[in-house]
Design an enzyme around this catalytic site. Structure first.
Site, PDB file in Angstrom:
ATOM      1  N   GLY A   1       0.801  -1.216   0.000  1.00 55.52           N
ATOM      2  CA  GLY A   1       0.000   0.000   0.000  1.00 55.52           C
ATOM      3  C   GLY A   1       0.830   1.260   0.000  1.00 55.52           C
ATOM      4  O   GLY A   1       0.328   2.342   0.321  1.00 55.52           O
TER       5      GLY A   1
ATOM      6  N   GLU B   1       0.752 -11.847  -3.647  1.00 56.62           N
ATOM      7  CA  GLU B   1       0.367 -11.894  -5.050  1.00 56.62           C
ATOM      8  C   GLU B   1      -0.408 -13.160  -5.386  1.00 56.62           C
ATOM      9  O   GLU B   1      -1.403 -13.125  -6.122  1.00 56.62           O
ATOM     10  CB  GLU B   1       1.616 -11.754  -5.921  1.00 56.62           C
ATOM     11  CG  GLU B   1       2.227 -10.357  -5.830  1.00 56.62           C
ATOM     12  CD  GLU B   1       3.717 -10.350  -6.048  1.00 56.62           C
ATOM     13  OE1 GLU B   1       4.302 -11.438  -6.232  1.00 56.62           O
ATOM     14  OE2 GLU B   1       4.315  -9.265  -6.009  1.00 56.62           O
TER      15      GLU B   1
END
Length: 204
Positions: A93, A171
């Site tokens: 983030g 991921e």
């Protein structure tokens, strides 16, 4: 030289960790995120590096089930307007380019959705909707927020080594989450496989 047994052991480690963490994802966050997708006029997706590849795959699947979706930065992507949603995939983030996109989304009146491992991140503080894929907390130091620097310094965190330094946990889990969400959206929208097949690319 490592054999196939090591590869299979790594696969089991990854799937075991992801399976364990699935139970920690908030049902309320998933529900709110799903609603934001269904109510958006158009959906834009963004991510850097491998997260960007997952974002692109998500945009493709959204198109396949009949939703209007675009990848941020592509030459054919139209201007965003209020009523549109932007979905950012970012484990930390904190990636500079993704923070810029998040800030632009809010300034333009769009809805910002974030898939991340760190809800308290810079993008998390801006997001309207967050799905947090849990990971171990960062060390007590600032991560460099330039994507290339974090790749080189191992600024990604996950629960297993030696894959932690390349962000594998987030991921892989984000890919599974996005595909699972598409399956749910297909059910909600009563979109059958025949309809999807009609939208598959036929000029490749």
């Amino acid at each position: 030289m490592s054999g196939c047994g090591d590869v299979k052991m790594n696969m089991r480690t990854m799937t075991d960790e992801i399976s364990r963490r699935i139970e920690e994802i908030s049902d309320d966050e998933i529900s709110s995120f799903t609603s934001s997708i269904l109510t958006a006029r158009r959906i834009y997706v963004a991510g850097a590096g491998r997260s960007g590849l997952i974002a692109r795959a998500f945009a493709m699947r959204l198109m396949h089930i009949g939703l209007e979706s675009y990848v941020v930065g592509e030459t054919v992507t139209p201007a965003m307007e209020p009523g549109d949603a932007v979905v950012v995939f970012s484990g930390t983030g904190e990636t500079n380019s993704m923070v810029d996109i998040a800030e632009s989304t809010k300034a333009l009146g769009g809805t910002l959705c974030l898939i991340t491992s760190h809800r308290g991140s810079s993008i998390g503080k801006l997001a309207d909707y967050i799905v947090e894929i849990p990971s171990e907390p960062p060390e007590d130091r600032e991560w460099p927020n330039t994507f290339e620097v974090r790749q080189l310094t191992g600024g990604y965190k996950s629960l297993f080594q030696p894959l932690a330094a390349i962000g594998t946990f987030f991921e892989t889990a984000a890919m599974i989450f996005s595909d699972a969400l598409i399956a749910d959206l297909m059910d909600i929208r009563k979109c059958g496989i025949e309809e999807v097949m009609k939208r598959l690319s036929n000029i490749q």
